[in-house]
Structure formats: C-alpha cells, structure tokens
Scaffold this active site. Structure first.
Site, mmCIF file in Angstrom:
data_model
loop_
_atom_site.group_PDB
_atom_site.id
_atom_site.type_symbol
_atom_site.label_atom_id
_atom_site.label_comp_id
_atom_site.label_asym_id
_atom_site.label_seq_id
_atom_site.Cartn_x
_atom_site.Cartn_y
_atom_site.Cartn_z
ATOM 1 N N GLU A 310 0.818 -1.214 0.000
ATOM 2 C CA GLU A 310 0.000 0.000 0.000
ATOM 3 C C GLU A 310 0.851 1.263 0.000
ATOM 4 O O GLU A 310 1.107 1.853 1.062
ATOM 5 C CB GLU A 310 -0.959 0.009 1.202
ATOM 6 C CG GLU A 310 -2.039 -1.045 1.099
ATOM 7 C CD GLU A 310 -3.150 -0.877 2.136
ATOM 8 O OE1 GLU A 310 -3.007 -0.071 3.071
ATOM 9 O OE2 GLU A 310 -4.176 -1.582 1.988
ATOM 10 N N GLU A 402 -5.973 -7.378 -1.340
ATOM 11 C CA GLU A 402 -6.364 -7.308 0.074
ATOM 12 C C GLU A 402 -7.702 -6.589 0.182
ATOM 13 O O GLU A 402 -7.916 -5.566 -0.475
ATOM 14 C CB GLU A 402 -5.296 -6.534 0.868
ATOM 15 C CG GLU A 402 -5.622 -6.420 2.355
ATOM 16 C CD GLU A 402 -4.605 -5.562 3.118
ATOM 17 O OE1 GLU A 402 -3.390 -5.825 3.014
ATOM 18 O OE2 GLU A 402 -5.048 -4.623 3.810
HETATM 19 C C1 IDC Z 1 -3.468 -4.041 10.204
HETATM 20 C C2 IDC Z 1 -3.796 -5.211 11.096
HETATM 21 C C3 IDC Z 1 -3.502 -4.860 12.526
HETATM 22 C C4 IDC Z 1 -2.072 -4.393 12.645
HETATM 23 C C5 IDC Z 1 -1.771 -3.283 11.688
HETATM 24 C C6 IDC Z 1 -0.296 -3.011 11.750
HETATM 25 O O1 IDC Z 1 -5.131 -5.608 10.899
HETATM 26 O O2 IDC Z 1 -3.716 -5.979 13.350
HETATM 27 O O3 IDC Z 1 -1.844 -3.932 13.960
HETATM 28 O O4 IDC Z 1 -2.125 -3.649 10.361
HETATM 29 O O5 IDC Z 1 0.206 -2.286 10.749
HETATM 30 C C7 IDC Z 1 -4.304 -2.249 5.523
HETATM 31 C C8 IDC Z 1 -2.975 -2.863 5.627
HETATM 32 C C9 IDC Z 1 -2.910 -3.895 6.714
HETATM 33 C C10 IDC Z 1 -3.733 -3.474 7.908
HETATM 34 C C11 IDC Z 1 -5.189 -3.383 7.470
HETATM 35 C C12 IDC Z 1 -6.147 -2.999 8.599
HETATM 36 O O6 IDC Z 1 -2.509 -3.416 4.402
HETATM 37 O O7 IDC Z 1 -1.564 -4.088 7.075
HETATM 38 O O8 IDC Z 1 -3.623 -4.468 8.873
HETATM 39 N N1 IDC Z 1 -5.302 -2.426 6.392
HETATM 40 O O9 IDC Z 1 -5.838 -1.745 9.098
HETATM 41 N N2 IDC Z 1 -4.709 -1.412 4.604
HETATM 42 C C13 IDC Z 1 -5.956 -1.012 4.876
HETATM 43 C C14 IDC Z 1 -6.357 -1.660 6.024
#
Ligand code: IDC
Length: 481
Positions: A310, A402
C-alpha cells in the site's frame, strides 16, 4: 471471442491494406515470440509491433505513429513511451530499446480499448511495410539516423513478452493443476490455456507475528475445506518484519510458497510496505528480496509477486518508478511470473488521495504481464470506490490483493451488505481477491477467533469469526476454471 495473434494481425493488415497503408510485422521467428502477448475480447484487444532494422548499420532511435479509428483508445502499453494526440499515438522507445543493430529488431505491445483496428502506421515517417509476408517489416529505412553505437542489449526483463506457456500438464483438480502458469491477458488474469479466471482466497496477517496460524493444518483447511485458490503471504517490511530479519523471513516466505504449491494453491508474495508509504524507502530491500524469491521459485507455477502492498503519500510517478526498478529484477530471475503493482492512496487506485485510475491509465507501468492492486474495506469504502473499480476494470488488469469486511482500521463490525456488493462486483468482473486476514488476533477483520490458531483446528465454521464465516461461504463455492 479469442483470436490468435496471427488472426488478430491479419485483421489489422486487412484494414491497413484497404487504406494502402502497410502495417504490423511479424519477424521470421515471430510464431514463437509474438502470440503470447496478444488477445482480443469483446471490448478491446492487445497488439504488438515489431520494429526491424533491415539495414546493416545500427539505427539510433525510432518512432512509430499509429492511428486508431474514433472510439478506440490506447489503454496501456509496454516497452515504449506513448504520446497520444487525438487518435494518433506516437510510440518512442522505452529507453534501452532505442538503438537497433543492423538486422535486429525490437518489439513493443499495447492494449486498445475498443475494437477498431489501426487505420495507419508509420515508422520513422515511412509507411510500415511487409504486411503480407512473414519477413520482418515496419523496417526502418537505413538512411535514418545511422550511428556506430552498438545496440543496447535487450534485457529479457522487459523486451520479452510473457513466453509461450504450455497448457497445464497435470490432470489434477486443484486450482494450480487446472490452471498452471498464469498470465495477464488484456485486462484479465488468464490460465495457461488462455481462459479468463478469477482466484479467490485469503491473506495471512503478518507472517512474523502469527506463526501458529500458518501451519500445514491451516493450509490443508484452506485448500480442502475452503476450496481456496490463493494464499497471500503478507510479509511486513517494517514493524519487526523483513528489515529486522531478512533471511529468516525470506525463508519463511519460501516455505509457505512450497506449502501452498503442495496443496495446489497459488501463493501471492506480498512485500507488505505500509509505513513509510513511499516504496522507494524500501527499494534496495525490495530488489534484494525479489531477486532471491524469484530465483528460488522461478520454475514454480504458483507464484504471483506483489511488489508494494500500500503506497501512500506518494505520487503515481514515484510508484511507477519503483515498479520499473523492481520488475526487471523479478523478470531477470523468473520471466513469466505475474506482478501486481500497488497503487496510490493505500492501493485505492488513487481515490483515497483525491485522484483516480486515470493517472495509471494515462501512464501505465512499462512492463508486460503486470496487474494493478486495488484494496477496499467494506465498511469504509462503498459506492464511489465501486464505481471507480467498475470504470478502471475496463482499462486496467486489477487484482484485489487485500480487502476487509470491516472498516479500514481492520477492526469493527462486519458490513455484510457492502461486502456482498463488493464480492458480487468482483465475481462479475472476474477480479481475483484475497481477504484480510487469516489470523486470530482479536480484531473484526480476523477470520479466526482469538486464540484459535493455538488450538490447531482450522476446518469447518467452529474456529471462525463472523467475518470468517462470511468469507468462507463466498470462497468455497465452485470455481469457473
Ligand atoms: C493491520 C492489522 C492490525 C495491525 C496493523 C499493523 O489488521 O492488526 O496492527 O495492520 O500495521 C491495511 C494494511 C494492513 C492493515 C489493514 C487494517 O494493508 O496491514 O492491517 N489495512 O488496518 N490497509 C488497509 C487496512
């Protein structure tokens, strides 16, 4: 309707001949080189032009001008730099392929939105020639800008279109056995036999955080109970990920690739950059990592590369530049692997940062066999994002590497209505997807109940959260392979 390149080009020739303009060329060896990159579908087609130097001296550069009829536009191209003016597209070299030695040739490709075949073609101002024979045409006149400079070597990474892929040889029934080596065909993902397919599966959480969730039993359940086609291996780069343990995490990724392969699933290797959002920050790490995993997994058919989870806070130009530095490293080691490129604004095609897919459509990554990532979180991203995906999917090969059923925080309530609307749309457009996340952290996006991984049972609905049950019910339905 699918047509081979020969048919496609023959149609183009017929149009060109009618207007007494010579056109595309297939070099003498084109049968092997050309047809992997060409396809046609209801709303467009993919073409290739070979520029040959028929003289004995090196030419310094070249320029192809192509005119399309009204209603047809260039959607993307590779191995060239396109400039659009009205219905005429001027293709100049990508850089490394400007110089062509005597007797040598170079090719570039493009995708057209609309079914109208080109009505005119010139190369360095001369009508393209050679349309009726298999002899190299679009021959550059020997008088044009001769130079003594040696031809640039053709890096296999970018000059060679995806090589011809044999039909799958296995008679098995797993997604991998049925589909074999994948390739991008126009705006779709196709299997080895050229059929448009959609892969449906899940993403791991950070593999360095939840090792007990990525065991043989877990992948068995995904393959046989979920009928998942795809397992995304999310390797965080920061937050204690790759930058802290490059060799350990490279090994972990490779072993998950093997585990997915053994169960007939595709493995999406996700270089999970997130913070900082500028992928250039991790460019050296990305090159090092992808050189290793691409070399190690080159002969496998189940690997797909996702080079930047991302990007955020950076321009599309910066992301594209990163992609054009990482992709050649992958191609040099694994020439036929599909590569997915992250997009601006957390892979929102730019929408979350006030932009849109137009910036990509107008300035695509200069490489073949590439797709673009789109991510959504169903409770946060709704109709305007769905409209953008619908629009972009007509021009760009998209892969939802994702998505979550909850809000973009990864937590909160499941939005079933929005999730279903999204997945119905992706099914309709045959866009592949992976759900965030196959993990057991206590957060709304987790597929598994808190602590479930330690229990070692992954099949059935017992270990699943509400989000997990919804996603399993969508993924385990029959595939259209
Ligand atoms: C989130 C995880 C969370 C963690 C965090 C850390 O769900 O448990 O603490 O990352 O960086 C994304 C990202 C993905 C995120 C997810 C939700 O690619 O890493 O995971 N998210 O926030 N993009 C949009 C949402």
């Amino acid at each position: 309707m699918k047509r081979s390149v020969k048919t496609l080009l023959a149609s183009a020739f017929a149009v060109a001949a009618a207007s007494t303009v010579a056109f595309f060329a297939l070099p003498a060896s084109a049968e092997a080189a050309a047809f992997t990159v060409t396809n046609s579908w209801d709303s467009g087609y993919q073409g290739e032009i070979t520029v040959s130097n028929g003289s004995s001296s090196t030419i310094g550069t070249w320029k192809v001008e192509l005119t399309l009829p009204a209603g047809s536009t260039i959607a993307q191209s590779w191995n060239t730099t396109p400039a659009v003016s009205g219905q005429t597209i001027t293709f100049t070299p990508a850089g490394w392929n400007a110089s062509i030695a005597g007797g040598a040739s170079t090719s570039f490709g493009f995708v057209v939105n609309g079914t109208g075949r080109p009505t005119a073609c010139t190369v360095n101002g001369q009508a393209c020639t050679g349309l009726t024979s298999a002899i190299p045409s679009a021959t550059v006149p020997s008088s044009s800008t001769p130079t003594a400079a040696p031809a640039s070597p053709k890096p296999s990474a970018t000059t060679t279109s995806a090589s011809p892929t044999p039909a799958p040889t296995s008679t098995g029934t797993t997604p991998l056995a049925i589909n074999g080596q994948l390739k991008v065909c126009g705006v779709n993902l196709c299997n080895a036999a050229g059929k448009k397919i959609q892969l449906r599966g899940v993403s791991s959480h950070g593999i360095h955080w939840f090792p007990s969730c990525y065991t043989g039993a877990a992948l068995d359940a995904l393959a046989t109970d979920w009928n998942a086609d795809l397992f995304r291996i999310a390797m965080y780069v920061q937050e204690g990920g790759y930058e802290s343990d490059p060799s350990g995490l490279t090994g972990k990724v490779n072993s998950l690739v093997d585990m997915a392969e053994a169960r007939g699933m595709y493995a999406l290797i996700d270089f999970h950059i997130l913070n900082p959002g500028d992928p250039s920050y991790n460019l050296t790490r990305a090159k090092e990592f992808f050189a290793k995993v691409a070399a190690r997994n080159a002969t496998k058919k189940n690997v797909i590369y996702e080079i930047a989870n991302e990007p955020n806070g950076v321009s599309w130009a910066t992301i594209k530049s990163y992609a054009e530095q990482v992709i050649p490293v992958i191609r040099a080691n694994d020439p036929d692997g599909v590569v997915v490129v992250g997009t601006r604004g957390w892979s929102s095609l730019g929408v979350s940062e006030g932009s849109s897919s137009t910036e990509i459509i107008n300035n695509p990554v200069n490489a073949a066999n590439v797709m673009y990532a789109f991510h959504f979180y169903a409770a946060s991203h709704k109709d305007n994002y769905r409209a953008e995906v619908t629009k972009a999917a007509a021009s760009l090969p998209l892969f939802v590497t994702e998505f979550g059923t909850v809000s973009a925080s990864g937590d909160g309530a499941v939005d079933t209505t929005s999730t279903d609307a999204w997945l119905d749309l992706l099914d309709k457009l045959k866009i592949s997807y992976a759900n965030w996340n196959f993990g057991d952290k206590s957060e709304g996006s987790s597929i598994l109940k808190s602590g479930a991984c330690g229990g070692g049972t992954f099949s059935g609905t017992g270990p699943l959260t509400e989000s997990g049950r919804l996603i399993r019910s969508r993924i385990r339905t029959a595939d259209d392979f």
